[in-house]
Design an enzyme around this catalytic site. Structure first.
Site, short mmCIF file in Angstrom:
data_model
loop_
_atom_site.label_atom_id
_atom_site.label_comp_id
_atom_site.label_asym_id
_atom_site.label_seq_id
_atom_site.Cartn_x
_atom_site.Cartn_y
_atom_site.Cartn_z
N HIS A 1 0.83 -1.20 0.00
CA HIS A 1 0.00 0.00 0.00
C HIS A 1 0.87 1.25 0.00
O HIS A 1 2.09 1.17 0.16
CB HIS A 1 -0.95 0.00 1.21
P1 TYD Z 1 -2.37 -2.82 7.60
O1 TYD Z 1 -1.87 -1.42 7.64
O2 TYD Z 1 -3.30 -3.20 6.50
O3 TYD Z 1 -1.10 -3.80 7.65
P2 TYD Z 1 -0.35 -4.51 6.43
O4 TYD Z 1 -0.49 -3.61 5.24
O5 TYD Z 1 1.06 -4.64 6.91
O6 TYD Z 1 -1.00 -5.85 6.27
O7 TYD Z 1 -3.06 -3.12 8.99
C1 TYD Z 1 -3.55 -4.39 9.34
C2 TYD Z 1 -4.80 -4.22 10.18
O8 TYD Z 1 -4.52 -3.50 11.38
C3 TYD Z 1 -5.90 -3.47 9.47
O9 TYD Z 1 -7.13 -4.14 9.76
C4 TYD Z 1 -5.92 -2.12 10.11
C5 TYD Z 1 -5.36 -2.37 11.49
N1 TYD Z 1 -4.57 -1.21 11.98
C6 TYD Z 1 -5.11 -0.37 12.95
O10 TYD Z 1 -6.27 -0.56 13.39
N2 TYD Z 1 -4.37 0.68 13.40
C7 TYD Z 1 -3.11 0.92 12.94
O11 TYD Z 1 -2.45 1.89 13.40
C8 TYD Z 1 -2.56 0.05 11.93
C9 TYD Z 1 -1.18 0.28 11.37
C10 TYD Z 1 -3.33 -1.00 11.48
#
Ligand code: TYD
Length: 140
Positions: free
Chosen positions: A57
């Site tokens: 992303h």
């Molecule tokens: P995400 O940023 O999509 O992680 P990656 O891209 O590494 O897989 O986050 C994973 C999950 O965690 C998503 O459901 C959103 C949640 N999240 C929060 O609630 N707060 C945060 O600060 C972050 C970074 C993620």
């Protein structure tokens, strides 16, 4: 728009301080001193299976400092034109990721911990999770 024009070369490795002692090492990060933003949020990734990938992303506004608090992983940075891979494997090094950069996190070593300091509170509307959408954002 500034954040649409950022490139992978705007992202940099910041050499953090290391207070060395026989009992172990300590690294400090300070707002607006070590890093060019104020930390509003901290999160860490752990229990990532060895060899696994995450990420995929970009952010419109968020700045981040990413470190390998333990173990190693690589960050594939992509500005829509150029890709650059940075391997993080020292807790005293941080990768500053500016807004408008697509990133994939790859090659996690087993037991590694990715520590992220972020300039903004969590905001799902700041994410671009579709690569085609990201390309359009950078070209607009
Ligand atoms: P995400 O940023 O999509 O992680 P990656 O891209 O590494 O897989 O986050 C994973 C999950 O965690 C998503 O459901 C959103 C949640 N999240 C929060 O609630 N707060 C945060 O600060 C972050 C970074 C993620």
């Amino acid at each position: 728009m500034k954040n649409k024009k950022t490139t992978v070369y705007d992202c940099s490795i910041i050499e953090l301080n290391k207070h060395h002692a026989n009992e172990g090492n300590l690294t400090v990060v300070e707002n607006n001193k070590t890093i060019p933003f104020e930390v509003k949020r901290l999160y860490y990734l752990y229990d990532v299976p060895g060899g696994e990938s995450r990420g995929g992303h970009a952010h419109k506004k968020l700045q981040q400092l990413i470190t390998a608090a333990s173990g190693s992983f690589s960050v594939v940075l992509d500005d829509g034109e150029v890709k650059r891979t940075v391997t993080l494997n020292h807790p005293y090094e941080g990768l500053l990721i500016v807004p408008g950069i697509w990133r994939d996190l790859v090659d996690f070593s087993s037991g590694s911990v990715l520590l992220c300091l972020a300039s903004e509170k969590y905001d799902e509307t700041d994410y671009i999770r579709n690569y085609e959408e990201f390309k359009k954002y950078k070209e607009s």
